[in-house]
Write a protein that holds these residues in place. Sequence first.
Motif, PDB file in Angstrom:
ATOM      1  N   TYR A   4      -2.395  10.344  -3.449  1.00  9.99           N
ATOM      2  CA  TYR A   4      -4.004  10.252  -4.382  1.00  9.99           C
ATOM      3  C   TYR A   4      -4.446   8.609  -4.008  1.00  9.99           C
ATOM      4  O   TYR A   4      -6.080   8.610  -3.796  1.00  9.99           O
ATOM      5  CB  TYR A   4      -3.222   9.442  -6.064  1.00  9.99           C
ATOM      6  CG  TYR A   4      -3.950   8.886  -6.757  1.00  9.99           C
ATOM      7  CD1 TYR A   4      -5.056   9.084  -7.194  1.00  9.99           C
ATOM      8  CD2 TYR A   4      -3.956   7.477  -7.223  1.00  9.99           C
ATOM      9  CE1 TYR A   4      -5.676   9.214  -8.283  1.00  9.99           C
ATOM     10  CE2 TYR A   4      -5.101   6.770  -7.593  1.00  9.99           C
ATOM     11  CZ  TYR A   4      -5.760   7.145  -8.188  1.00  9.99           C
ATOM     12  OH  TYR A   4      -6.890   7.080  -9.437  1.00  9.99           O
ATOM     13  N   GLU A   5      -4.112   7.830  -3.329  1.00  9.47           N
ATOM     14  CA  GLU A   5      -4.926   6.514  -2.585  1.00  9.47           C
ATOM     15  C   GLU A   5      -5.646   6.777  -1.320  1.00  9.47           C
ATOM     16  O   GLU A   5      -6.720   6.683  -1.354  1.00  9.47           O
ATOM     17  CB  GLU A   5      -3.597   5.992  -1.808  1.00  9.47           C
ATOM     18  CG  GLU A   5      -4.187   3.957  -1.240  1.00  9.47           C
ATOM     19  CD  GLU A   5      -2.842   4.151   0.001  1.00  9.47           C
ATOM     20  OE1 GLU A   5      -3.073   2.518  -1.013  1.00  9.47           O
ATOM     21  OE2 GLU A   5      -1.999   4.279   0.744  1.00  9.47           O
ATOM     22  N   ARG A   7       0.525  -1.316   0.111  1.00  8.34           N
ATOM     23  CA  ARG A   7       0.485   0.153  -0.426  1.00  8.34           C
ATOM     24  C   ARG A   7       0.831   0.880   0.520  1.00  8.34           C
ATOM     25  O   ARG A   7       2.012   1.200   0.546  1.00  8.34           O
ATOM     26  CB  ARG A   7      -1.058   0.008   1.234  1.00  8.34           C
ATOM     27  CG  ARG A   7      -2.180  -1.075   1.046  1.00  8.34           C
ATOM     28  CD  ARG A   7      -2.691  -1.546   2.565  1.00  8.34           C
ATOM     29  NE  ARG A   7      -3.310  -2.562   2.085  1.00  8.34           N
ATOM     30  CZ  ARG A   7      -3.724  -2.722   3.765  1.00  8.34           C
ATOM     31  NH1 ARG A   7      -3.438  -2.746   4.714  1.00  8.34           N
ATOM     32  NH2 ARG A   7      -5.033  -3.827   3.455  1.00  8.34           N
ATOM     33  N   ALA A   8       0.399   2.799  -0.245  1.00 11.07           N
ATOM     34  CA  ALA A   8       1.742   3.756  -1.370  1.00 11.07           C
ATOM     35  C   ALA A   8       1.825   4.097  -0.148  1.00 11.07           C
ATOM     36  O   ALA A   8       2.397   4.544   0.684  1.00 11.07           O
ATOM     37  CB  ALA A   8       0.257   4.457  -1.571  1.00 11.07           C
ATOM     38  N   ARG A   9       0.698   4.570   1.664  1.00  4.15           N
ATOM     39  CA  ARG A   9       0.412   5.334   2.518  1.00  4.15           C
ATOM     40  C   ARG A   9       2.340   4.094   3.086  1.00  4.15           C
ATOM     41  O   ARG A   9       2.253   4.981   3.748  1.00  4.15           O
ATOM     42  CB  ARG A   9      -0.344   4.250   3.375  1.00  4.15           C
ATOM     43  CG  ARG A   9      -0.390   5.660   4.888  1.00  4.15           C
ATOM     44  CD  ARG A   9      -1.306   4.698   5.790  1.00  4.15           C
ATOM     45  NE  ARG A   9      -1.065   3.284   6.230  1.00  4.15           N
ATOM     46  CZ  ARG A   9      -2.043   2.874   6.946  1.00  4.15           C
ATOM     47  NH1 ARG A   9      -3.779   3.430   7.424  1.00  4.15           N
ATOM     48  NH2 ARG A   9      -2.332   1.258   7.469  1.00  4.15           N
ATOM     49  N   LEU A  69       6.931   8.703  -3.357  1.00  2.97           N
ATOM     50  CA  LEU A  69       5.845   7.755  -2.820  1.00  2.97           C
ATOM     51  C   LEU A  69       5.169   8.535  -2.272  1.00  2.97           C
ATOM     52  O   LEU A  69       4.141   7.932  -1.780  1.00  2.97           O
ATOM     53  CB  LEU A  69       6.551   7.635  -1.504  1.00  2.97           C
ATOM     54  CG  LEU A  69       7.916   6.544  -2.259  1.00  2.97           C
ATOM     55  CD1 LEU A  69       8.802   6.086  -1.531  1.00  2.97           C
ATOM     56  CD2 LEU A  69       6.864   5.560  -3.064  1.00  2.97           C
ATOM     57  N   TYR A  70       4.980  10.034  -1.747  1.00  2.00           N
ATOM     58  CA  TYR A  70       4.557  11.102  -0.736  1.00  2.00           C
ATOM     59  C   TYR A  70       3.193  11.231  -1.662  1.00  2.00           C
ATOM     60  O   TYR A  70       2.273  11.022  -1.443  1.00  2.00           O
ATOM     61  CB  TYR A  70       4.205  12.220  -0.229  1.00  2.00           C
ATOM     62  CG  TYR A  70       3.938  12.981   0.338  1.00  2.00           C
ATOM     63  CD1 TYR A  70       3.088  12.864   1.788  1.00  2.00           C
ATOM     64  CD2 TYR A  70       3.486  14.121  -0.722  1.00  2.00           C
ATOM     65  CE1 TYR A  70       2.065  14.177   1.602  1.00  2.00           C
ATOM     66  CE2 TYR A  70       2.501  15.034  -0.070  1.00  2.00           C
ATOM     67  CZ  TYR A  70       1.986  14.872   1.210  1.00  2.00           C
ATOM     68  OH  TYR A  70       1.143  15.989   1.761  1.00  2.00           O
ATOM     69  N   THR A  71       3.510  11.794  -3.217  1.00  3.84           N
ATOM     70  CA  THR A  71       2.555  12.204  -4.574  1.00  3.84           C
ATOM     71  C   THR A  71       2.102  10.289  -4.326  1.00  3.84           C
ATOM     72  O   THR A  71       0.408  10.605  -4.596  1.00  3.84           O
ATOM     73  CB  THR A  71       3.110  12.051  -5.245  1.00  3.84           C
ATOM     74  OG1 THR A  71       3.693  13.218  -5.072  1.00  3.84           O
ATOM     75  CG2 THR A  71       2.458  12.482  -6.828  1.00  3.84           C
ATOM     76  N   ASP A  72       2.034   9.669  -4.734  1.00  2.95           N
ATOM     77  CA  ASP A  72       1.489   7.609  -4.889  1.00  2.95           C
ATOM     78  C   ASP A  72      -0.333   8.172  -3.174  1.00  2.95           C
ATOM     79  O   ASP A  72      -0.850   7.967  -3.556  1.00  2.95           O
ATOM     80  CB  ASP A  72       2.104   7.161  -5.140  1.00  2.95           C
ATOM     81  CG  ASP A  72       2.941   6.518  -5.777  1.00  2.95           C
ATOM     82  OD1 ASP A  72       2.648   7.256  -6.629  1.00  2.95           O
ATOM     83  OD2 ASP A  72       3.981   5.729  -5.310  1.00  2.95           O
ATOM     84  N   TYR A  73       1.002   8.249  -2.627  1.00  7.05           N
ATOM     85  CA  TYR A  73      -0.307   8.335  -0.703  1.00  7.05           C
ATOM     86  C   TYR A  73      -0.898   9.402  -0.733  1.00  7.05           C
ATOM     87  O   TYR A  73      -2.050   8.789  -0.627  1.00  7.05           O
ATOM     88  CB  TYR A  73       0.323   8.108  -0.214  1.00  7.05           C
ATOM     89  CG  TYR A  73       0.626   8.402   1.873  1.00  7.05           C
ATOM     90  CD1 TYR A  73      -0.873   7.632   2.070  1.00  7.05           C
ATOM     91  CD2 TYR A  73       0.357   8.995   2.119  1.00  7.05           C
ATOM     92  CE1 TYR A  73      -1.917   8.174   3.024  1.00  7.05           C
ATOM     93  CE2 TYR A  73      -0.574   9.880   3.316  1.00  7.05           C
ATOM     94  CZ  TYR A  73      -1.649   8.652   4.289  1.00  7.05           C
ATOM     95  OH  TYR A  73      -2.294   8.857   4.724  1.00  7.05           O
ATOM     96  N   ARG A 107       4.320   1.980   2.190  1.00  9.65           N
ATOM     97  CA  ARG A 107       5.672   2.263   1.766  1.00  9.65           C
ATOM     98  C   ARG A 107       6.028   3.786   1.893  1.00  9.65           C
ATOM     99  O   ARG A 107       7.352   4.136   2.203  1.00  9.65           O
ATOM    100  CB  ARG A 107       5.546   2.089   0.464  1.00  9.65           C
ATOM    101  CG  ARG A 107       5.375   0.986  -0.689  1.00  9.65           C
ATOM    102  CD  ARG A 107       5.099   0.640  -2.019  1.00  9.65           C
ATOM    103  NE  ARG A 107       4.300   0.919  -2.554  1.00  9.65           N
ATOM    104  CZ  ARG A 107       3.375   1.579  -3.417  1.00  9.65           C
ATOM    105  NH1 ARG A 107       2.564  -0.161  -2.829  1.00  9.65           N
ATOM    106  NH2 ARG A 107       2.311   2.665  -3.551  1.00  9.65           N
ATOM    107  N   PHE A 108       5.335   4.771   2.009  1.00 10.59           N
ATOM    108  CA  PHE A 108       6.128   5.728   2.661  1.00 10.59           C
ATOM    109  C   PHE A 108       6.091   6.118   3.979  1.00 10.59           C
ATOM    110  O   PHE A 108       7.934   6.490   4.284  1.00 10.59           O
ATOM    111  CB  PHE A 108       4.355   7.451   2.188  1.00 10.59           C
ATOM    112  CG  PHE A 108       4.766   8.868   2.713  1.00 10.59           C
ATOM    113  CD1 PHE A 108       5.711   9.134   2.003  1.00 10.59           C
ATOM    114  CD2 PHE A 108       4.136   8.664   3.622  1.00 10.59           C
ATOM    115  CE1 PHE A 108       6.727  10.650   2.605  1.00 10.59           C
ATOM    116  CE2 PHE A 108       5.196  10.326   4.039  1.00 10.59           C
ATOM    117  CZ  PHE A 108       5.501  11.048   3.432  1.00 10.59           C
TER     118      PHE A 108
END
Length: 388
Positions: free
Chosen positions: A277-278, A194-196, A271-275, A198-199
């Motif tokens: 969006y999630e 999950r993006a959160r 990675l923060y940008t991915d989080y 991973r970040f």
Amino acid sequence: MSHFLAERSVSPATGAEQWVVVDAATYALHPQATVYLASLRSRGCSANTERAYAGRVVLYLNYCRDRCIDWAAPRFVELAGLQRWLITEPLASRSGRRPSLVPRFRSRGTANAVMTVVSGFLRFGAVHGWVTPETVAVLSEPKQLFHLPPRYDPGETGQFRTVEAAAFRFALTDPGYQDLSPEQIAAMIALAGRARDRFLIALLACTGLRIGEALGLRGEDLHLLASSRLLGCGTDGPHLHVRRRGDNPNNALAKSRRSRIVPVTAGLVALYTDYQYERDTAAGAAVDFADGEMVFVNLFRPPVGRPMSYPNAKDLFDRLARAADHPFRPHMLRHSAATAWLRDGVDRDVVQRLLGHLSPLSMERYRHVTDTETRQAVERVQALREHR
């Protein structure tokens, strides 16, 4: 015979949370223990520290009640018995409903932690007249320092070589500090899924933040653009601000009382940008990161949108440790970051500032020597001898 319990209480007037000690049968407060826990809050200790101390004080009070020991006037032999009991008494099963099939015992390190709290509780009681000075006198003993810590000043005549040491403390073999290789960290990020998550892992590995500092981050702390001057911040490049706050809804608390700025990498920003969006696409969790909102929130279990807590983070790391079949704890990432910086030749003062340590003595634990480094040292000396 009833026992004592550690309970979380909430003020109906202010909603403030605190831990208290109560009698299990009558729910009457244990006044001295409850005042001691209140003193932790007045010193700015975190809610998690208060909860842990409450459990250890209750353990001591119940031990005394079961053995008809006056908790305010224990003798040396009775405290020594408590110390031994802590490591010999089997623990209940994790569910607490029945004895464990495979007995589990407290480690000596855990026993030391309990005895430290008991000693602090008794010393606090002596200040308030609940405990006699004779009891406090047995809690410590003089110790001669033969091997001085780095930068320790023994005095011109060695007068500071004698210190007061805890009388009830098991001698422990230093297990060393565990860190993770870059490959292991990358594998953990990949396992997270999950993006959160991973970040969070990448954030700890990149910045060396403590888990409490990470969980306490708010949107206003993240300055991830090339310039933050529009935010009133003169620091160039992407970075974050670590601030100690006592009003975080998840009780996360930065250990250091001094705020600091920690640079971050472009990869962490991605990675923060991915989080983001999630989080924006999770039902009930899409909120503006600005205006003081917490950065890390629940996304995958109710209540969605509530700030991520210490138990949530522990569950995540425990799950990844089982999947990878090796230990994985948040503080290992802090040690990994510090070790990498020192090994790459970063000045110790810079590393100390990045980690938020006030004392240079705190840096001694972070320099991990690898098997590769020791082999290179031996082979280098042998090569010099052969050359000569």
